[in-house]
Design a protein around this motif. Structure first.
Motif, mmCIF file in Angstrom:
data_model
loop_
_atom_site.group_PDB
_atom_site.id
_atom_site.type_symbol
_atom_site.label_atom_id
_atom_site.label_comp_id
_atom_site.label_asym_id
_atom_site.label_seq_id
_atom_site.Cartn_x
_atom_site.Cartn_y
_atom_site.Cartn_z
ATOM 1 N N VAL A 18 0.864 -1.180 0.000
ATOM 2 C CA VAL A 18 0.000 0.000 0.000
ATOM 3 C C VAL A 18 0.901 1.231 0.000
ATOM 4 O O VAL A 18 1.838 1.324 0.794
ATOM 5 C CB VAL A 18 -0.913 0.022 1.249
ATOM 6 N N GLU A 19 0.617 2.149 -0.925
ATOM 7 C CA GLU A 19 1.375 3.400 -0.968
ATOM 8 C C GLU A 19 0.496 4.500 -1.531
ATOM 9 O O GLU A 19 -0.603 4.245 -2.032
ATOM 10 C CB GLU A 19 2.659 3.228 -1.787
ATOM 11 N N ARG A 20 0.982 5.700 -1.450
ATOM 12 C CA ARG A 20 0.265 6.859 -1.990
ATOM 13 C C ARG A 20 0.993 7.367 -3.234
ATOM 14 O O ARG A 20 2.211 7.373 -3.295
ATOM 15 C CB ARG A 20 0.222 7.991 -0.967
ATOM 16 N N SER A 21 0.219 7.818 -4.203
ATOM 17 C CA SER A 21 0.814 8.422 -5.397
ATOM 18 C C SER A 21 1.169 9.866 -5.081
ATOM 19 O O SER A 21 0.852 10.381 -4.006
ATOM 20 C CB SER A 21 -0.167 8.362 -6.568
ATOM 21 N N VAL A 22 1.812 10.538 -6.015
ATOM 22 C CA VAL A 22 2.174 11.947 -5.801
ATOM 23 C C VAL A 22 0.944 12.834 -5.669
ATOM 24 O O VAL A 22 1.008 13.920 -5.100
ATOM 25 C CB VAL A 22 3.100 12.472 -6.927
ATOM 26 N N THR A 23 -0.216 12.367 -6.154
ATOM 27 C CA THR A 23 -1.453 13.137 -6.018
ATOM 28 C C THR A 23 -2.188 12.826 -4.720
ATOM 29 O O THR A 23 -3.205 13.429 -4.423
ATOM 30 C CB THR A 23 -2.404 12.849 -7.197
ATOM 31 N N ALA A 38 -3.442 9.782 -4.093
ATOM 32 C CA ALA A 38 -4.337 8.643 -4.315
ATOM 33 C C ALA A 38 -3.718 7.377 -3.694
ATOM 34 O O ALA A 38 -2.506 7.205 -3.674
ATOM 35 C CB ALA A 38 -4.567 8.433 -5.807
ATOM 36 N N LEU A 39 -4.576 6.521 -3.190
ATOM 37 C CA LEU A 39 -4.134 5.259 -2.588
ATOM 38 C C LEU A 39 -3.911 4.221 -3.683
ATOM 39 O O LEU A 39 -4.763 4.002 -4.536
ATOM 40 C CB LEU A 39 -5.190 4.746 -1.605
ATOM 41 N N ILE A 40 -2.731 3.585 -3.642
ATOM 42 C CA ILE A 40 -2.409 2.528 -4.602
ATOM 43 C C ILE A 40 -2.221 1.241 -3.810
ATOM 44 O O ILE A 40 -1.346 1.147 -2.958
ATOM 45 C CB ILE A 40 -1.130 2.848 -5.395
#
Length: 133
Positions: free
Chosen positions: A33-38, A40-42
């Motif tokens: 689980v990580e966050r994008s530069v915007t 958003a949850l990935i």
């Protein structure tokens, strides 16, 4: 049930009292689980293969799973060979395994009774750290 480790015709019978200490700690699902530069949850999810699954065999207490020094000697000889693959038979299932050198010590032992002149029949408590390949 008998627990054995085999290498090309040499079979080592281990104590039936050994337990698979980390059996329930293995998850069949891998997730990151990580966050994008915007922001958003990935989430990435996948089935995990059995390769790399830890198999730690250890005595449940000091009164059980005693094994002779000759067993310890054979285990140490196998562990000294880089990349050694063995066949583990545990609870009626056969797995290809190797020692987990990244989790040293791969074999941990304590003599049940200490003798300064150790013999092959002296009893030991032995923990073995393996992984499925």
């Amino acid at each position: 049930m008998t627990i054995t480790l085999t290498d090309v015709g040499t079979t080592l019978t281990l104590s039936d009292d050994l337990r698979w200490a980390d059996e329930a700690e293995w998850a069949r699902v891998e997730q990151s689980v990580e966050r994008s530069v915007t922001g958003a949850l990935i989430v990435q999810v996948a089935d995990r293969t059995e390769a790399g699954r830890p198999i730690t065999l250890d005595p449940p207490d000091e009164q059980s799973a005693w094994m002779p020094r000759s067993t310890l000697t054979q285990l140490l000889a196998w562990a000294a060979v880089p990349g050694k693959q063995l066949t583990l038979s545990l609870r009626g299932t056969t797995r290809t395994v190797m020692f987990r050198h990244q989790d040293a010590p791969v074999i941990q032992q304590t003599p049940v009774f200490f003798f300064s002149d150790a013999a092959d029949t002296d009893q030991h408590l032995i923990t073995i750290r393996l992984m499925q390949v």
